[in-house]
Design an enzyme around this catalytic site. Structure first.
Site, PDB file in Angstrom:
ATOM      1  N   TRP A 156      21.682 -19.953  61.560  1.00 52.49           N
ATOM      2  CA  TRP A 156      21.801 -20.228  63.113  1.00 52.49           C
ATOM      3  C   TRP A 156      20.624 -19.449  63.805  1.00 52.49           C
ATOM      4  CZ3 TRP A 156      25.813 -19.063  59.502  1.00 52.49           C
ATOM      5  CH2 TRP A 156      26.601 -20.589  59.640  1.00 52.49           C
ATOM      6  N   HIS A 175      27.338 -20.906  67.876  1.00 56.02           N
ATOM      7  CA  HIS A 175      28.357 -21.882  67.509  1.00 56.02           C
ATOM      8  C   HIS A 175      29.658 -21.552  68.087  1.00 56.02           C
ATOM      9  CE1 HIS A 175      29.081 -19.661  63.272  1.00 56.02           C
ATOM     10  NE2 HIS A 175      28.773 -18.790  64.525  1.00 56.02           N
ATOM     11  N   ARG A 201      20.576 -22.661  70.326  1.00 57.06           N
ATOM     12  CA  ARG A 201      19.964 -22.225  69.308  1.00 57.06           C
ATOM     13  C   ARG A 201      18.426 -22.310  69.499  1.00 57.06           C
ATOM     14  NH1 ARG A 201      23.375 -24.930  64.429  1.00 57.06           N
ATOM     15  NH2 ARG A 201      25.314 -24.480  65.122  1.00 57.06           N
ATOM     16  N   GLN A 215      29.795 -27.926  71.351  1.00 60.64           N
ATOM     17  CA  GLN A 215      30.416 -28.208  69.910  1.00 60.64           C
ATOM     18  C   GLN A 215      31.956 -27.885  70.321  1.00 60.64           C
ATOM     19  OE1 GLN A 215      29.559 -24.845  67.234  1.00 60.64           O
ATOM     20  NE2 GLN A 215      27.879 -26.155  66.414  1.00 60.64           N
ATOM     21  N   VAL A 258      34.286 -20.167  55.384  1.00 62.96           N
ATOM     22  CA  VAL A 258      35.054 -20.973  54.840  1.00 62.96           C
ATOM     23  C   VAL A 258      34.787 -21.318  53.317  1.00 62.96           C
ATOM     24  CG1 VAL A 258      35.412 -22.648  56.767  1.00 62.96           C
ATOM     25  CG2 VAL A 258      33.453 -23.086  55.407  1.00 62.96           C
ATOM     26  N   ALA A 312      39.173 -25.043  59.436  1.00 57.63           N
ATOM     27  CA  ALA A 312      38.610 -25.061  60.560  1.00 57.63           C
ATOM     28  C   ALA A 312      37.612 -25.956  60.569  1.00 57.63           C
ATOM     29  CB  ALA A 312      37.913 -23.505  60.679  1.00 57.63           C
TER      30      ALA A 312
HETATM   31  C1  FA5 Z   1      28.141 -24.678  62.573  1.00 58.99           C
HETATM   32  O1  FA5 Z   1      27.930 -24.372  63.640  1.00 58.99           O
HETATM   33  C2  FA5 Z   1      29.607 -24.344  62.048  1.00 58.99           C
HETATM   34  N1  FA5 Z   1      30.173 -23.237  63.159  1.00 58.99           N
HETATM   35  C3  FA5 Z   1      30.566 -25.400  61.990  1.00 58.99           C
HETATM   36  C4  FA5 Z   1      31.826 -25.039  61.187  1.00 58.99           C
HETATM   37  C5  FA5 Z   1      33.076 -24.650  61.891  1.00 58.99           C
HETATM   38  C6  FA5 Z   1      31.852 -24.990  59.908  1.00 58.99           C
HETATM   39  C7  FA5 Z   1      33.992 -24.362  61.428  1.00 58.99           C
HETATM   40  C8  FA5 Z   1      33.098 -24.638  59.179  1.00 58.99           C
HETATM   41  C9  FA5 Z   1      34.118 -24.266  59.872  1.00 58.99           C
HETATM   42  P1  FA5 Z   1      26.436 -26.390  61.943  1.00 58.99           P
HETATM   43  O2  FA5 Z   1      25.243 -25.618  62.220  1.00 58.99           O
HETATM   44  O3  FA5 Z   1      26.328 -27.424  61.004  1.00 58.99           O
HETATM   45  O4  FA5 Z   1      27.720 -25.459  61.906  1.00 58.99           O
HETATM   46  O5  FA5 Z   1      26.674 -27.227  63.401  1.00 58.99           O
HETATM   47  C10 FA5 Z   1      27.976 -27.943  63.489  1.00 58.99           C
HETATM   48  C11 FA5 Z   1      27.476 -29.544  64.068  1.00 58.99           C
HETATM   49  O6  FA5 Z   1      26.845 -29.239  65.286  1.00 58.99           O
HETATM   50  C12 FA5 Z   1      26.595 -30.261  63.292  1.00 58.99           C
HETATM   51  O7  FA5 Z   1      27.321 -31.141  62.390  1.00 58.99           O
HETATM   52  C13 FA5 Z   1      25.795 -31.132  64.305  1.00 58.99           C
HETATM   53  O8  FA5 Z   1      26.776 -32.199  64.408  1.00 58.99           O
HETATM   54  C14 FA5 Z   1      25.873 -30.189  65.534  1.00 58.99           C
HETATM   55  N2  FA5 Z   1      24.498 -29.509  65.803  1.00 58.99           N
HETATM   56  C15 FA5 Z   1      24.195 -28.349  64.843  1.00 58.99           C
HETATM   57  N3  FA5 Z   1      22.735 -28.304  65.312  1.00 58.99           N
HETATM   58  C16 FA5 Z   1      22.470 -28.975  66.403  1.00 58.99           C
HETATM   59  C17 FA5 Z   1      21.325 -29.194  67.222  1.00 58.99           C
HETATM   60  N4  FA5 Z   1      20.499 -28.404  67.249  1.00 58.99           N
HETATM   61  N5  FA5 Z   1      21.487 -30.080  68.402  1.00 58.99           N
HETATM   62  C18 FA5 Z   1      22.454 -30.890  68.175  1.00 58.99           C
HETATM   63  N6  FA5 Z   1      23.665 -30.597  67.660  1.00 58.99           N
HETATM   64  C19 FA5 Z   1      23.664 -29.696  66.461  1.00 58.99           C
END
Ligand code: FA5
Length: 344
Positions: A156, A175, A201, A215, A258, A312
């Site tokens: 992140w 997130h 981000r 999100q 998780v 989650a």
């Molecule tokens: C997370 O942010 C974790 N907090 C998710 C999580 C929650 C996992 C609870 C387990 C339990 P990640 O970085 O993969 O995970 O982002 C989650 C979702 O946000 C991705 O699947 C995607 O759909 C979206 N996402 C991630 N980065 C970006 C971005 N830069 N722009 C738009 N959507 C994004």
């Protein structure tokens, strides 16, 4: 004198009848009834008449004066009415003309999608909870089992606040997962909560990545919650949102908070799974990360992991309208191009 008065009356009335505007009327008034007007000077000459003629001449002169004043008033009223009618004619409102169209605003595709997602989960018994975008390191990382200098922090890319002082305790949340901790700190199980909001981000943008996006975090904690509850909930959500035709899949993934962790993806609507620019030639678009809440995280908030378990998930909101409406670049969402926004 009487003849003179008679002539004056005839002449004045004849002139009056020809007048058709107020400024001419005023000149007429000055000419006959003004202080130096014709009638006044006749009246002034009364004094030079023999006494026996004076009375009748005076009475006639007064009658004429009264007559001219009455006629003046009548004429003035008539002219004013005519003027008013003319003004009304000119400014007449045509009630049959079409009105000016009032442009109708519409909801941003992200707002619409957020509302739909919330509706689906609320119907499954989840509550909506919101929290801060400026977050402490503790909630965004530390309490989620991501200690300082842990390599998982690289997942992140973070906007830190107070960069000049080198202080790394405050940030823009990367997130919505910190809301898991905030909520569990304040309530006891059972929990079924949905936590939507903006996240940030510090990374380069491309067709599927923005530096600010939305999100939705989901959290369920209770006795006896298992991985099949997670899968059942998310597959039912995908079926309701995308319809029966779309395929969804779970694959192993890693998130420090998780265990086990998964990612869920939907088959690409543009290439129908064959591979294209949007899905990075994989045929699938990842929409969320999920898993069973890590026992360490439960311990942090004083939940006994031997009694309680939970699942989650965290999904990217913009990716959903991209899948549904065939939008092939996430940067269109916040580019403020009305031609794009008006389509929804
Ligand atoms: C997370 O942010 C974790 N907090 C998710 C999580 C929650 C996992 C609870 C387990 C339990 P990640 O970085 O993969 O995970 O982002 C989650 C979702 O946000 C991705 O699947 C995607 O759909 C979206 N996402 C991630 N980065 C970006 C971005 N830069 N722009 C738009 N959507 C994004």
């Amino acid at each position: 004198m009487l003849t003179e008065l008679e002539e004056l009356r005839t002449k004045a009335l004849a002139e009056l009848s020809r007048i058709d505007n107020l400024s001419e009327l005023e000149k007429w008034r000055v000419r006959y009834l003004g202080r130096k007007g014709a009638l006044t000077s006749v009246l002034r000459g009364l004094g030079s008449l023999p006494i026996e003629d004076r009375r009748s001449a005076g009475a006639t002169a007064n009658d004429i004066k009264a007559l001219l004043e009455a006629e003046l008033q009548r004429k003035e009223q008539g002219l004013r009415e005519k003027e008013l009618v003319a003004v009304l004619e000119q400014t007449r409102i045509d009630v049959s003309l079409p009105g000016y169209p009032v442009p109708l605003g519409r909801l941003h595709p992200t707002t619409r999608t957020l509302r739909e997602i919330c509706d689906i989960f609320v119907s499954m018994g989840f509550q909506i909870v919101e929290g801060p975008e400026v977050e402490w390191d503790y909630y965004n990382f530390e309490a989620l089992n991501i200690p300082k200098d842990h390599p998982a922090r690289d997942m992140w890319a973070t906007f830190w606040l107070d960069t000049e002082s080198g202080d790394r305790s405050r940030l823009l949340r990367t997130h919505t997962s910190p809301m898991q901790i905030r909520l569990m700190e304040t309530v006891r199980p059972p929990i079924r909560a949905l936590m939507p909001g903006r996240v940030y981000r510090y990374e380069a943008t491309d067709a599927t990545h923005e530096s600010m996006f939305y999100q939705v975090e989901g959290l369920a904690v209770d006795q006896g919650i298992t991985m099949s509850d997670l899968k059942g909930t998310l597959f039912e959500f995908a079926r309701r949102l995308f319809g029966e035709g779309r395929k969804a899949r779970f694959r192993c993934d890693y998130f420090p908070f998780v265990e086990p962790g998964v990612e869920m993806a939907i088959d690409c609507f543009i290439c129908q799974g064959a591979g294209c620019r949007l899905c990075g030639n994989t045929g699938w678009i990842e929409i969320l990360g999920a898993g069973m809440v890590h026992p360490e995280v439960l311990r942090r908030v004083n939940y006994d992991p031997d009694i309680y378990t939970g699942f989650a998930f965290g999904m990217g909101v913009e990716r959903i309208p991209m899948l549904r409406y065939g939008i092939d670049d996430i940067r269109l969402f916040y580019g403020n191009d009305l031609r794009f926004l008006k389509q929804f």
